[in-house]
Design a protein around this motif. Structure first.
Motif, PDB file in Angstrom:
ATOM      1  N   TYR A 241       0.814  -1.210   0.000  1.00  0.00           N
ATOM      2  CA  TYR A 241       0.000   0.000   0.000  1.00  0.00           C
ATOM      3  C   TYR A 241       0.849   1.262   0.000  1.00  0.00           C
ATOM      4  O   TYR A 241       0.329   2.358  -0.096  1.00  0.00           O
ATOM      5  CB  TYR A 241      -0.937   0.017   1.209  1.00  0.00           C
ATOM      6  N   SER A 242       2.145   1.129   0.135  1.00  0.00           N
ATOM      7  CA  SER A 242       3.044   2.280   0.145  1.00  0.00           C
ATOM      8  C   SER A 242       3.257   2.783  -1.269  1.00  0.00           C
ATOM      9  O   SER A 242       3.463   2.000  -2.189  1.00  0.00           O
ATOM     10  CB  SER A 242       4.399   1.903   0.750  1.00  0.00           C
ATOM     11  N   GLY A 243       3.220   4.084  -1.424  1.00  0.00           N
ATOM     12  CA  GLY A 243       3.464   4.674  -2.735  1.00  0.00           C
ATOM     13  C   GLY A 243       4.941   4.752  -3.039  1.00  0.00           C
ATOM     14  O   GLY A 243       5.785   4.509  -2.185  1.00  0.00           O
ATOM     15  N   GLY A 244       5.258   5.117  -4.248  1.00  0.00           N
ATOM     16  CA  GLY A 244       6.654   5.203  -4.657  1.00  0.00           C
ATOM     17  C   GLY A 244       7.273   6.563  -4.406  1.00  0.00           C
ATOM     18  O   GLY A 244       8.460   6.752  -4.628  1.00  0.00           O
ATOM     19  N   ASN A 245       6.483   7.525  -3.935  1.00  0.00           N
ATOM     20  CA  ASN A 245       7.006   8.879  -3.728  1.00  0.00           C
ATOM     21  C   ASN A 245       7.747   8.992  -2.405  1.00  0.00           C
ATOM     22  O   ASN A 245       7.286   8.495  -1.382  1.00  0.00           O
ATOM     23  CB  ASN A 245       5.864   9.909  -3.746  1.00  0.00           C
ATOM     24  N   ALA A 246       8.884   9.660  -2.435  1.00  0.00           N
ATOM     25  CA  ALA A 246       9.665   9.873  -1.218  1.00  0.00           C
ATOM     26  C   ALA A 246       8.865  10.740  -0.258  1.00  0.00           C
ATOM     27  O   ALA A 246       8.123  11.622  -0.662  1.00  0.00           O
ATOM     28  CB  ALA A 246      10.990  10.540  -1.559  1.00  0.00           C
ATOM     29  N   GLY A 247       8.996  10.477   1.032  1.00  0.00           N
ATOM     30  CA  GLY A 247       8.331  11.280   2.035  1.00  0.00           C
ATOM     31  C   GLY A 247       6.947  10.793   2.417  1.00  0.00           C
ATOM     32  O   GLY A 247       6.330  11.326   3.322  1.00  0.00           O
ATOM     33  N   GLN A 248       6.447   9.771   1.726  1.00  0.00           N
ATOM     34  CA  GLN A 248       5.145   9.233   2.100  1.00  0.00           C
ATOM     35  C   GLN A 248       5.272   8.386   3.349  1.00  0.00           C
ATOM     36  O   GLN A 248       6.341   7.889   3.682  1.00  0.00           O
ATOM     37  CB  GLN A 248       4.561   8.389   0.970  1.00  0.00           C
ATOM     38  N   GLU A 249       4.153   8.235   4.033  1.00  0.00           N
ATOM     39  CA  GLU A 249       4.136   7.397   5.225  1.00  0.00           C
ATOM     40  C   GLU A 249       4.093   5.936   4.802  1.00  0.00           C
ATOM     41  O   GLU A 249       3.148   5.497   4.162  1.00  0.00           O
ATOM     42  CB  GLU A 249       2.932   7.749   6.084  1.00  0.00           C
ATOM     43  N   CYS A 250       5.145   5.196   5.124  1.00  0.00           N
ATOM     44  CA  CYS A 250       5.267   3.808   4.694  1.00  0.00           C
ATOM     45  C   CYS A 250       5.796   2.954   5.845  1.00  0.00           C
ATOM     46  O   CYS A 250       6.557   3.431   6.677  1.00  0.00           O
ATOM     47  CB  CYS A 250       6.240   3.679   3.526  1.00  0.00           C
ATOM     48  N   VAL A 251       5.408   1.710   5.841  1.00  0.00           N
ATOM     49  CA  VAL A 251       5.977   0.761   6.788  1.00  0.00           C
ATOM     50  C   VAL A 251       6.605  -0.378   6.010  1.00  0.00           C
ATOM     51  O   VAL A 251       6.235  -0.655   4.869  1.00  0.00           O
ATOM     52  CB  VAL A 251       4.926   0.206   7.775  1.00  0.00           C
ATOM     53  N   GLU A 252       7.546  -1.006   6.658  1.00  0.00           N
ATOM     54  CA  GLU A 252       8.173  -2.209   6.119  1.00  0.00           C
ATOM     55  C   GLU A 252       7.995  -3.315   7.144  1.00  0.00           C
ATOM     56  O   GLU A 252       8.041  -3.062   8.353  1.00  0.00           O
ATOM     57  CB  GLU A 252       9.655  -1.972   5.852  1.00  0.00           C
TER      58      GLU A 252
END
Length: 62
Positions: free
Chosen positions: A11-22
């Motif tokens: 569900y994480s986008g490819g844009n830097a600075g987005q809220e993402c988890v690994e």
């Protein structure tokens, strides 16, 4: 970190600075979660059953 192999959420986008988890599920009896923007930061390590319960709760959300 004891050899965790993290994968970015689908569900994480490819844009830097987005809220993402690994998430890392390669170590038996543990699921590790971290902020993709802070890979050397703290980890949340859960039992697989706790992770499965968390994910089931997310799937029930409208």
């Amino acid at each position: 970190m004891p050899g965790y192999k993290f994968v970015k959420s689908s569900y994480s986008g490819g844009n830097a600075g987005q809220e993402c988890v690994e998430v890392a599920r390669n170590i038996p009896r543990s699921v590790a979660v971290r902020d993709s923007k802070w890979p050397d930061g703290p980890l949340l390590v859960l039992a697989p059953a706790a992770w499965d319960t968390f994910m089931a709760g997310l799937r029930r959300q409208p």
